[in-house]
Scaffold this active site. Structure first.
Site, PDB file in Angstrom:
ATOM      1  N   TYR A 189      12.134   5.704  20.555  1.00  0.00           N
ATOM      2  CA  TYR A 189      12.926   5.628  21.974  1.00  0.00           C
ATOM      3  C   TYR A 189      14.203   6.360  21.969  1.00  0.00           C
ATOM      4  O   TYR A 189      14.883   6.081  23.064  1.00  0.00           O
ATOM      5  CB  TYR A 189      13.271   3.909  21.806  1.00  0.00           C
ATOM      6  CG  TYR A 189      11.906   2.939  21.839  1.00  0.00           C
ATOM      7  CD1 TYR A 189      10.888   3.227  22.855  1.00  0.00           C
ATOM      8  CD2 TYR A 189      11.883   2.033  21.163  1.00  0.00           C
ATOM      9  CE1 TYR A 189       9.732   2.483  23.016  1.00  0.00           C
ATOM     10  CE2 TYR A 189      10.484   1.225  21.157  1.00  0.00           C
ATOM     11  CZ  TYR A 189       9.366   1.501  22.055  1.00  0.00           C
ATOM     12  OH  TYR A 189       8.708   0.659  22.212  1.00  0.00           O
ATOM     13  N   SER A 226      16.813  -5.123  11.477  1.00  0.00           N
ATOM     14  CA  SER A 226      15.949  -4.895  10.733  1.00  0.00           C
ATOM     15  C   SER A 226      14.668  -4.249  11.413  1.00  0.00           C
ATOM     16  O   SER A 226      13.622  -3.596  10.930  1.00  0.00           O
ATOM     17  CB  SER A 226      15.416  -5.977   9.801  1.00  0.00           C
ATOM     18  OG  SER A 226      14.719  -7.017  10.686  1.00  0.00           O
ATOM     19  N   GLY A 268      14.831 -18.553   3.123  1.00  0.00           N
ATOM     20  CA  GLY A 268      16.091 -18.344   3.796  1.00  0.00           C
ATOM     21  C   GLY A 268      16.452 -19.463   4.570  1.00  0.00           C
ATOM     22  O   GLY A 268      16.548 -18.951   5.883  1.00  0.00           O
ATOM     23  N   GLN A 300      14.628  -1.742  18.154  1.00  0.00           N
ATOM     24  CA  GLN A 300      13.750  -0.950  18.989  1.00  0.00           C
ATOM     25  C   GLN A 300      14.229  -1.582  20.640  1.00  0.00           C
ATOM     26  O   GLN A 300      14.179  -0.828  21.670  1.00  0.00           O
ATOM     27  CB  GLN A 300      12.335  -1.497  18.797  1.00  0.00           C
ATOM     28  CG  GLN A 300      11.756  -0.988  17.455  1.00  0.00           C
ATOM     29  CD  GLN A 300      10.396  -1.422  17.251  1.00  0.00           C
ATOM     30  OE1 GLN A 300       9.452  -1.151  17.713  1.00  0.00           O
ATOM     31  NE2 GLN A 300      10.412  -2.394  16.279  1.00  0.00           N
ATOM     32  N   GLY A 336      15.992 -16.787  13.187  1.00  0.00           N
ATOM     33  CA  GLY A 336      16.675 -15.800  12.045  1.00  0.00           C
ATOM     34  C   GLY A 336      18.103 -16.284  12.181  1.00  0.00           C
ATOM     35  O   GLY A 336      18.473 -17.151  11.784  1.00  0.00           O
ATOM     36  N   GLY A 337      18.735 -15.442  13.229  1.00  0.00           N
ATOM     37  CA  GLY A 337      20.182 -15.847  13.570  1.00  0.00           C
ATOM     38  C   GLY A 337      20.225 -16.821  14.803  1.00  0.00           C
ATOM     39  O   GLY A 337      21.367 -17.005  14.902  1.00  0.00           O
ATOM     40  N   ASP A 347      19.129 -20.881   5.563  1.00  0.00           N
ATOM     41  CA  ASP A 347      20.609 -21.261   5.955  1.00  0.00           C
ATOM     42  C   ASP A 347      20.666 -22.170   7.033  1.00  0.00           C
ATOM     43  O   ASP A 347      21.750 -22.816   7.126  1.00  0.00           O
ATOM     44  CB  ASP A 347      21.337 -19.862   6.102  1.00  0.00           C
ATOM     45  CG  ASP A 347      20.597 -19.050   7.338  1.00  0.00           C
ATOM     46  OD1 ASP A 347      21.454 -18.880   8.366  1.00  0.00           O
ATOM     47  OD2 ASP A 347      19.438 -18.625   7.080  1.00  0.00           O
ATOM     48  N   ASN A 380       5.187  -6.677  15.674  1.00  0.00           N
ATOM     49  CA  ASN A 380       5.648  -5.421  15.062  1.00  0.00           C
ATOM     50  C   ASN A 380       5.525  -5.248  13.496  1.00  0.00           C
ATOM     51  O   ASN A 380       6.485  -5.790  12.985  1.00  0.00           O
ATOM     52  CB  ASN A 380       6.975  -4.943  15.462  1.00  0.00           C
ATOM     53  CG  ASN A 380       7.094  -4.533  16.958  1.00  0.00           C
ATOM     54  OD1 ASN A 380       6.063  -3.927  17.478  1.00  0.00           O
ATOM     55  ND2 ASN A 380       8.426  -4.877  17.534  1.00  0.00           N
TER      56      ASN A 380
END
Length: 320
Positions: free
Chosen positions: A116, A79, A209, A84, A180-181, A211, A308
């Site tokens: 980049y 995402s 979220g 980046q 996140g992951g 999970d 970011n």
């Protein structure tokens, strides 16, 4: 049998990225300490190259490519921050890169990834399977896929942030890590268990979220629909087998934070510490403030994973 990374891999990653990744500052806030009754240490990965911790893992992975892999290049899906990170690492190492990014990724992250030097291919995160799409492109072009979290070299690289924090401030009682992951959390766990073995480690994900929280409770990886949350860096649908194995073994618990709590944390960092932290990067501090943890007189590490964020969106959130 899963081949899990170890603390030795984190140490090796630290040597590999030295001189390429920034050793980011550890900042403190008297106001935060007073609010929480604790001694809080913020590891500021919002000041990392390309603005997030992801550079650590991406560079560590790409730096180990063979000559043939470098010629064909690196492929990633993300995402924004991993996008980046892979794009910049590929440019520094002289190889091509292709990044799959969702159509609703923040404009600043899309622009930076293209800046980049990466070729960006857009997909709809709500209707298309990014992993299947990435596998097709990798096969067609002969590129090496570097996933955003479920990869031993990526995990080891991410662990260098916590390693630096603990080297700088010594052992901690608690560590709060955006989730996140699970690449950052699992890498953090590897470093923390080695350098501060009694430290409690908490991952923090968006309430919309959760999970990983469900997975830890159930004892197996739970898959969810793509969550709708301000924390775009944590809009993952599931943990990976590698990250889950380390989290299940080494992490104390998984907490959650609401979008409103993330905005409050963003405002705190802007007003009190004069710095921009993206919503995902605020997860750890939001949990410190709202999750009901006993932090009294504790030494607490909080990893700020990135900065970011589209500035127009950022201004809108803070002025709401």
């Amino acid at each position: 049998m899963l081949n899990l990374p170890t603390y030795d891999d984190v140490v090796a990653a630290s040597r590999r990225i030295q001189g390429h990744a920034h050793r980011t500052p550890v900042l403190r806030s008297a106001t935060a300490n007073q609010m929480l009754g604790a001694e809080v240490f913020f590891k500021c990965e919002n000041f990392q190259r390309m603005g997030a911790f992801k550079f650590r893992g991406a560079y560590n992975a790409l730096a180990q490519f063979t000559a043939a892999q470098r010629k064909a290049g690196a492929l990633a899906f993300s995402s924004g921050n991993h996008a980046q990170a892979v794009a910049l690492s590929a440019r520094l190492l002289g190889m091509p890169s292709v990044i799959l990014m969702p159509t609703d990724a923040p404009a600043a992250k899309l622009d930076a990834t293209r800046g980049y030097g990466a070729e960006v291919i857009l997909f709809d995160r709500y209707t298309q399977d990014r992993e299947a799409l990435a596998a097709q492109i990798a096969a067609a072009r002969g590129m090496t896929l570097i996933p955003p979290f479920n990869h031993a070299d990526v995990m080891a690289g991410q662990g260098t942030a916590a390693m630096e924090l603990l080297q700088d401030v010594g052992e901690l009682d608690l560590m709060l890590v955006p989730l996140g992951g699970g690449g950052l959390l699992s890498g953090t766990a590897l470093a923390t268990r080695a350098l501060s073995p009694h430290c409690q480690i908490y991952g923090v994900e968006p309430q919309a979220g959760n999970d990983a929280q469900q997975s830890l409770r159930k004892g197996e990886i739970v898959h969810i629909d793509t969550p709708v949350t301000l924390a775009d860096g944590a809009q993952t649908q599931h943990l990976g087998p590698l990250t889950f194995a380390v989290i299940q073994r080494d992490v104390t618990d998984i907490l959650t934070a609401t979008d409103d709590q993330l905005v409050q944390a963003m405002r705190f960092f802007a007003e009190r510490m004069k710095m921009v932290v993206e919503p995902t990067g605020c997860l750890g501090f939001a949990a410190a403030c709202h999750a009901g943890l006993d932090l009294k007189a504790k030494r607490v590490g909080v990893i700020l994973s990135g900065g970011n964020v589209d500035l127009a969106r950022y201004a809108g959130l803070l002025s709401a």
